[in-house]
Design a protein around this motif. Structure first.
Motif, PDB file in Angstrom:
ATOM      1  N   PHE A 180      -9.876  -2.002   1.855  1.00 42.09           N
ATOM      2  CA  PHE A 180      -8.457  -1.666   1.873  1.00 42.09           C
ATOM      3  C   PHE A 180      -7.647  -2.812   1.273  1.00 42.09           C
ATOM      4  CE2 PHE A 180      -9.983   1.611   4.533  1.00 42.09           C
ATOM      5  CZ  PHE A 180      -8.984   2.558   4.721  1.00 42.09           C
ATOM      6  N   THR A 181      -7.111  -2.636   0.096  1.00 47.79           N
ATOM      7  CA  THR A 181      -6.165  -3.519  -0.608  1.00 47.79           C
ATOM      8  C   THR A 181      -6.406  -5.007  -0.319  1.00 47.79           C
ATOM      9  OG1 THR A 181      -4.543  -1.735  -0.326  1.00 47.79           O
ATOM     10  CG2 THR A 181      -3.755  -3.788  -1.294  1.00 47.79           C
ATOM     11  N   PHE A 209       6.855   1.300  -7.286  1.00 47.73           N
ATOM     12  CA  PHE A 209       6.629   2.736  -7.388  1.00 47.73           C
ATOM     13  C   PHE A 209       7.010   3.480  -6.107  1.00 47.73           C
ATOM     14  CE2 PHE A 209       3.870   0.852 -10.616  1.00 47.73           C
ATOM     15  CZ  PHE A 209       4.260   1.586 -11.722  1.00 47.73           C
ATOM     16  N   ASN A 210       7.236   4.774  -6.264  1.00 47.77           N
ATOM     17  CA  ASN A 210       7.701   5.644  -5.179  1.00 47.77           C
ATOM     18  C   ASN A 210       8.975   5.093  -4.548  1.00 47.77           C
ATOM     19  OD1 ASN A 210       7.239   8.133  -3.835  1.00 47.77           O
ATOM     20  ND2 ASN A 210       6.490   7.056  -2.027  1.00 47.77           N
ATOM     21  N   ASN A 211       9.769   4.412  -5.396  1.00 44.69           N
ATOM     22  CA  ASN A 211      11.040   3.814  -4.953  1.00 44.69           C
ATOM     23  C   ASN A 211      10.864   2.869  -3.763  1.00 44.69           C
ATOM     24  OD1 ASN A 211      12.795   5.230  -6.854  1.00 44.69           O
ATOM     25  ND2 ASN A 211      12.226   7.071  -5.712  1.00 44.69           N
ATOM     26  N   GLY A 212       9.665   2.282  -3.679  1.00 43.76           N
ATOM     27  CA  GLY A 212       9.384   1.315  -2.616  1.00 43.76           C
ATOM     28  C   GLY A 212       8.930   1.928  -1.317  1.00 43.76           C
ATOM     29  N   ASP A 213       8.900   3.254  -1.245  1.00 41.51           N
ATOM     30  CA  ASP A 213       8.507   3.928   0.004  1.00 41.51           C
ATOM     31  C   ASP A 213       6.984   4.036   0.056  1.00 41.51           C
ATOM     32  OD1 ASP A 213       8.512   5.282   2.377  1.00 41.51           O
ATOM     33  OD2 ASP A 213       9.052   7.226   1.512  1.00 41.51           O
ATOM     34  N   MET A 214       6.328   2.893   0.203  1.00 40.92           N
ATOM     35  CA  MET A 214       4.871   2.825   0.247  1.00 40.92           C
ATOM     36  C   MET A 214       4.464   1.790   1.275  1.00 40.92           C
ATOM     37  SD  MET A 214       3.936   2.925  -3.828  1.00 40.92           S
ATOM     38  CE  MET A 214       2.244   3.434  -3.605  1.00 40.92           C
ATOM     39  N   GLN A 215       3.259   1.949   1.832  1.00 40.89           N
ATOM     40  CA  GLN A 215       2.708   0.915   2.701  1.00 40.89           C
ATOM     41  C   GLN A 215       1.210   0.808   2.442  1.00 40.89           C
ATOM     42  OE1 GLN A 215       3.438   1.789   6.820  1.00 40.89           O
ATOM     43  NE2 GLN A 215       2.033   3.522   6.889  1.00 40.89           N
ATOM     44  N   ARG A 265      -3.379  -3.177   9.903  1.00 39.24           N
ATOM     45  CA  ARG A 265      -1.948  -3.417  10.095  1.00 39.24           C
ATOM     46  C   ARG A 265      -1.211  -3.056   8.808  1.00 39.24           C
ATOM     47  NH1 ARG A 265      -4.316  -8.217  11.707  1.00 39.24           N
ATOM     48  NH2 ARG A 265      -4.343  -8.675  13.937  1.00 39.24           N
ATOM     49  N   PRO A 266      -0.901  -1.775   8.574  1.00 43.02           N
ATOM     50  CA  PRO A 266      -0.223  -1.406   7.333  1.00 43.02           C
ATOM     51  C   PRO A 266       1.138  -2.086   7.204  1.00 43.02           C
ATOM     52  CG  PRO A 266      -0.246   0.426   8.882  1.00 43.02           C
ATOM     53  CD  PRO A 266      -1.135  -0.618   9.457  1.00 43.02           C
ATOM     54  N   VAL A 267       1.432  -2.528   5.980  1.00 44.77           N
ATOM     55  CA  VAL A 267       2.661  -3.283   5.707  1.00 44.77           C
ATOM     56  C   VAL A 267       3.477  -2.536   4.654  1.00 44.77           C
ATOM     57  CG1 VAL A 267       3.577  -5.448   4.766  1.00 44.77           C
ATOM     58  CG2 VAL A 267       1.542  -5.484   6.235  1.00 44.77           C
ATOM     59  N   PRO A 268       4.770  -2.299   4.888  1.00 51.15           N
ATOM     60  CA  PRO A 268       5.618  -1.686   3.859  1.00 51.15           C
ATOM     61  C   PRO A 268       5.645  -2.556   2.604  1.00 51.15           C
ATOM     62  CG  PRO A 268       6.717  -1.655   5.993  1.00 51.15           C
ATOM     63  CD  PRO A 268       5.510  -2.528   6.145  1.00 51.15           C
ATOM     64  N   LEU A 269       5.638  -1.913   1.436  1.00 54.07           N
ATOM     65  CA  LEU A 269       5.632  -2.650   0.178  1.00 54.07           C
ATOM     66  C   LEU A 269       6.846  -3.566   0.065  1.00 54.07           C
ATOM     67  CD1 LEU A 269       4.293  -3.142  -2.557  1.00 54.07           C
ATOM     68  CD2 LEU A 269       5.560  -1.178  -3.457  1.00 54.07           C
ATOM     69  N   LEU A 270       7.999  -3.121   0.546  1.00 55.60           N
ATOM     70  CA  LEU A 270       9.198  -3.957   0.461  1.00 55.60           C
ATOM     71  C   LEU A 270       9.099  -5.195   1.345  1.00 55.60           C
ATOM     72  CD1 LEU A 270      12.005  -1.222   0.316  1.00 55.60           C
ATOM     73  CD2 LEU A 270      10.995  -2.533  -1.566  1.00 55.60           C
ATOM     74  N   ARG A 271       8.312  -5.113   2.432  1.00 55.21           N
ATOM     75  CA  ARG A 271       8.079  -6.297   3.267  1.00 55.21           C
ATOM     76  C   ARG A 271       7.199  -7.292   2.513  1.00 55.21           C
ATOM     77  NH1 ARG A 271       9.462 -10.369   6.424  1.00 55.21           N
ATOM     78  NH2 ARG A 271       7.850 -10.995   7.922  1.00 55.21           N
ATOM     79  N   LEU A 272       6.193  -6.803   1.796  1.00 55.54           N
ATOM     80  CA  LEU A 272       5.358  -7.679   0.970  1.00 55.54           C
ATOM     81  C   LEU A 272       6.224  -8.424  -0.038  1.00 55.54           C
ATOM     82  CD1 LEU A 272       2.260  -8.263  -0.164  1.00 55.54           C
ATOM     83  CD2 LEU A 272       3.056  -6.734  -1.966  1.00 55.54           C
ATOM     84  N   ILE A 273       7.122  -7.702  -0.701  1.00 54.11           N
ATOM     85  CA  ILE A 273       7.978  -8.315  -1.709  1.00 54.11           C
ATOM     86  C   ILE A 273       8.897  -9.354  -1.070  1.00 54.11           C
ATOM     87  CG2 ILE A 273       9.825  -7.858  -3.370  1.00 54.11           C
ATOM     88  CD1 ILE A 273       8.493  -5.070  -3.791  1.00 54.11           C
ATOM     89  N   GLU A 274       9.427  -9.051   0.116  1.00 54.72           N
ATOM     90  CA  GLU A 274      10.288  -9.998   0.832  1.00 54.72           C
ATOM     91  C   GLU A 274       9.550 -11.304   1.132  1.00 54.72           C
ATOM     92  OE1 GLU A 274      12.566 -10.302   5.182  1.00 54.72           O
ATOM     93  OE2 GLU A 274      11.571  -8.451   4.579  1.00 54.72           O
ATOM     94  N   MET A 291       6.398   7.849  -7.991  1.00 55.59           N
ATOM     95  CA  MET A 291       4.980   7.663  -7.693  1.00 55.59           C
ATOM     96  C   MET A 291       4.134   7.842  -8.953  1.00 55.59           C
ATOM     97  SD  MET A 291       2.767   7.129  -5.195  1.00 55.59           S
ATOM     98  CE  MET A 291       3.217   7.781  -3.594  1.00 55.59           C
ATOM     99  N   GLN A 292       3.107   7.025  -9.075  1.00 53.02           N
ATOM    100  CA  GLN A 292       2.183   7.137 -10.208  1.00 53.02           C
ATOM    101  C   GLN A 292       1.085   8.155  -9.915  1.00 53.02           C
ATOM    102  OE1 GLN A 292       1.644   3.391 -12.895  1.00 53.02           O
ATOM    103  NE2 GLN A 292       0.949   2.916 -10.848  1.00 53.02           N
ATOM    104  N   ALA A 293       0.586   8.776 -10.972  1.00 47.26           N
ATOM    105  CA  ALA A 293      -0.545   9.695 -10.830  1.00 47.26           C
ATOM    106  C   ALA A 293      -1.743   8.950 -10.259  1.00 47.26           C
ATOM    107  CB  ALA A 293      -0.897  10.300 -12.178  1.00 47.26           C
ATOM    108  N   GLY A 294      -2.441   9.584  -9.321  1.00 49.12           N
ATOM    109  CA  GLY A 294      -3.632   8.985  -8.726  1.00 49.12           C
ATOM    110  C   GLY A 294      -3.350   8.051  -7.571  1.00 49.12           C
ATOM    111  N   ASP A 295      -2.080   7.799  -7.264  1.00 48.47           N
ATOM    112  CA  ASP A 295      -1.720   6.864  -6.194  1.00 48.47           C
ATOM    113  C   ASP A 295      -1.397   7.626  -4.909  1.00 48.47           C
ATOM    114  OD1 ASP A 295      -1.396   4.348  -5.198  1.00 48.47           O
ATOM    115  OD2 ASP A 295       0.149   3.751  -6.626  1.00 48.47           O
ATOM    116  N   VAL A 296      -1.409   6.919  -3.790  1.00 56.47           N
ATOM    117  CA  VAL A 296      -1.082   7.515  -2.490  1.00 56.47           C
ATOM    118  C   VAL A 296       0.016   6.687  -1.831  1.00 56.47           C
ATOM    119  CG1 VAL A 296      -3.393   8.486  -2.149  1.00 56.47           C
ATOM    120  CG2 VAL A 296      -2.888   6.178  -1.306  1.00 56.47           C
ATOM    121  N   PRO A 297       0.836   7.296  -0.974  1.00 59.79           N
ATOM    122  CA  PRO A 297       1.952   6.549  -0.376  1.00 59.79           C
ATOM    123  C   PRO A 297       1.533   5.543   0.692  1.00 59.79           C
ATOM    124  CG  PRO A 297       1.917   8.811   0.430  1.00 59.79           C
ATOM    125  CD  PRO A 297       0.906   8.742  -0.657  1.00 59.79           C
TER     126      PRO A 297
END
Length: 342
Positions: A180-181, A209-215, A265-274, A291-297
């Motif tokens: 996992f990532t 991607f996905n306007n930041g609504d990813m974790q 412990r899933p982390v929101p993408l915007l928290r990673l950027i912060e 969202m990009q093709a082949g990606d998941v939220p």
């Protein structure tokens, strides 16, 4: 122990080889040093391994059937940790044949080498991407994973099926690890943390991607390696309780196992950027995209099975891991800590 580590110049393979060498194992390293990302980074990792007397390197492509057969016959490893693959979800949309050559043909050659030479245990890299369209969180190895949404994910699912057939037919113990990532020092330049760091330092906008609504279940490299090594030492066994009427996808009547290996412990993408902005001392310019093709939220690992089997438990929070990555990046690329803020 003599252990073959494929992909030893790659991110996870390099760190795994280092850990095995540090504890006294003999490591046979294999990599083809392809140019999917900057070869100089792979060579720099390899240089950290080459000086050690108990390490030997073979530059070889997994898809080279004769070369792989010769390698197994000459080296006769006791165990194999197979981490080489054509990586990347997005690249699989552009160059699908690379995934067939490396992840399918190459994996077939690894399985045959293990079968022909009595390897004690094959531990191999799968991926969280196999969960595809699954939306039940956290992802469990006992869930069905028949709906991949990229060829990369499909190739990793295929690896799990191929491994099971060899475990069943030849009693070859195999364990697949769904990563996992993974992030950390010496990381992959095609991954978000690396891309973001480089762009921010160069004053370029980052693609969110996905306007930041990813974790994501970001998992630090040291935790990943601890899980890999413990799993390799824990030879896969048959599940005496397994029954074909109610089949558990994570085990079998054959010596076959599957585990998630994540931070849980899933982390929101915007928290990673912060956190990255804090470590770099700069504010990111965000370019919000769909969202990009082949990606998941979202991704989120259920690691109960691995904890029960080998006592694995991640210990590195992202608040610790990101500053460590930034410190390595600055040192490796010679980036000064004193620069004007944007």
């Amino acid at each position: 122990m003599k252990i073959l580590v494929t992909g030893c110049a790659g991110f996870i393979g390099f760190h795994t080889a280092q850990r095995l060498l540090a504890r006294g194992d003999e490591v046979i390293g294999l990599d083809n040093l392809n140019d999917y990302y900057e070869v100089s980074l792979k060579e720099a990792r390899l240089a950290q391994l080459r000086w050690q007397a108990s390490f030997r390197f073979h530059k070889l492509d997994l898809a080279d059937r004769a070369g792989m057969a010769e390698l197994f016959a000459r080296e006769r490893p006791q165990r194999v940790i197979h981490l080489a693959a054509q990586a990347g979800v997005r690249y699989s949309l552009q160059n699908p044949h690379a995934y067939v050559d490396s992840n399918l043909v190459g994996f077939m050659n690894v399985l045959e080498g293990c079968r022909q030479h009595g390897v004690e245990h094959l531990t191999y890299a799968s991926s969280s991407s196999v969960y595809g369209l699954n939306s039940s969180m956290p992802f469990s190895v006992r869930q069905n994973v028949d709906h991949p949404i990229s060829l990369y994910a499909a190739s990793k699912k295929a690896n799990e099926l191929m491994a099971h057939s060899y475990s069943h037919l030849y009693r070859l113990p195999t364990t697949g690890l769904r990563f996992f990532t993974v992030y950390g020092p010496w990381g992959r330049p095609d991954m978000a943390l690396f891309l973001f760091t480089r762009a921010i330092l160069e004053g370029r906008p980052i693609d969110v991607f996905n306007n930041g609504d990813m974790q994501r279940d970001f998992t630090y490299i040291d935790d990943i390696v601890e899980g890999v090594v413990r799993t390799s030492d824990h030879v896969a066994s048959a599940n005496a309780q397994w029954h074909g009427a109610t089949p558990d996808p994570s085990s079998s009547s054959a010596p076959y196992r599957l585990y998630n290996i994540g931070n849980h412990r899933p982390v929101p993408l915007l928290r990673l950027i912060e956190l990255l902005e804090q470590a770099l001392g700069r504010t990111a310019q965000k370019r919000l995209l769909p969202m990009q093709a082949g990606d998941v939220p979202s991704t989120y690992a259920d690691i109960d099975a691995l904890q029960q089997a080998v006592g694995f438990s991640p210990t590195t929070p992202i608040e610790t891991g990101i500053p460590r990555f930034v410190a390595w990046y600055r040192e490796h690329y010679g980036v000064s800590e004193s620069f004007p803020k944007a």
